[in-house]
Motif scaffolding. Sequence first.
Motif, PDB file in Angstrom:
ATOM      1  N   PHE A 170       0.813  -1.201   0.000  1.00 26.54           N
ATOM      2  CA  PHE A 170       0.000   0.000   0.000  1.00 26.54           C
ATOM      3  C   PHE A 170       0.856   1.263   0.000  1.00 26.54           C
ATOM      4  N   PRO A 171       0.275   2.407  -0.377  1.00 30.47           N
ATOM      5  CA  PRO A 171       0.972   3.690  -0.226  1.00 30.47           C
ATOM      6  C   PRO A 171       1.289   3.946   1.245  1.00 30.47           C
ATOM      7  N   THR A 172       2.210   4.844   1.507  1.00 29.61           N
ATOM      8  CA  THR A 172       2.680   5.084   2.876  1.00 29.61           C
ATOM      9  C   THR A 172       1.627   5.708   3.785  1.00 29.61           C
ATOM     10  N   LEU A 173       0.527   6.189   3.227  1.00 28.78           N
ATOM     11  CA  LEU A 173      -0.570   6.719   4.035  1.00 28.78           C
ATOM     12  C   LEU A 173      -1.241   5.626   4.871  1.00 28.78           C
ATOM     13  N   VAL A 174      -1.128   4.385   4.384  1.00 32.98           N
ATOM     14  CA  VAL A 174      -1.862   3.267   4.985  1.00 32.98           C
ATOM     15  C   VAL A 174      -1.098   2.675   6.167  1.00 32.98           C
ATOM     16  N   ARG A 175      -1.823   2.398   7.252  1.00 29.73           N
ATOM     17  CA  ARG A 175      -1.244   1.681   8.402  1.00 29.73           C
ATOM     18  C   ARG A 175      -1.274   0.190   8.057  1.00 29.73           C
ATOM     19  N   PHE A 176      -0.312  -0.249   7.230  1.00 29.52           N
ATOM     20  CA  PHE A 176      -0.406  -1.592   6.659  1.00 29.52           C
ATOM     21  C   PHE A 176      -0.156  -2.703   7.674  1.00 29.52           C
TER      22      PHE A 176
END
Length: 251
Positions: A170-176
Amino acid sequence: MESETALPKWASKPCIMGIDEAGRGPVLGPMVYGCLYCARSYQKTLSTLKFADSKTLKEEKREELFENLKADESIGWAVDVIDPRELSSKMLKKNKINLNEISHDSAMGLIRKVLSIGILLTEVTRDRALRDWVLDETAANMHTTFGSGYPGDPQTKAWLEDHKHSIFGFPTLVRFSWGTCTSYSKDMVEVLWETDDADEDGSDGRTGKRQLKLTNVGFTPVKRKSEETESSGKGRCKFFQARKLELLSHF
């Protein structure tokens, strides 16, 4: 909180609201969500009133600020106290309701409550931060229609589905690291990374090789300083630089 039968004069003007929680982590006691709202024109004054993270304040100061808050007619507030029995029963029932969903429902309940008493709510500060977020990634097909960011929001679900990558996650915005993301990774590629790993006893300083299976796509192994230097070449796409990735012409 402002009386529901006597709305303040500023209620009909554009208002902002902030939401925060306390007690998400402890094993004892309730979880509490609270909101504070005021006219948008009062925001600068609000920033001068010395409110801060409660963890940084002594109890006496917290009590003093709370009394000031209750006496300030330019501010409204509300809380939702979630009983520990309710938390336990929801999280342990057959069709489990996880903490994220409980939090989402509480926050949305506060918003609905404030709207229902007649406050002209135009912004919630967390939503504003999310809305104005600048993505590190620059792919042409990326967009910022996130929704609220909560896992129960259909718009957020659609955004996660649209922006997952079969290799990079996921993009870095996501708390993966959150369990919410697990269901989105079923179609992703299984990746094995080879990394230097010091002997368990660390006595002779020799290094061995081991394979890391990244079941949660998006995690990268911690690199040694020498590796970081080797992979910090300039001129590469920011996406790859941030993840210490480089182009290989052969294996």
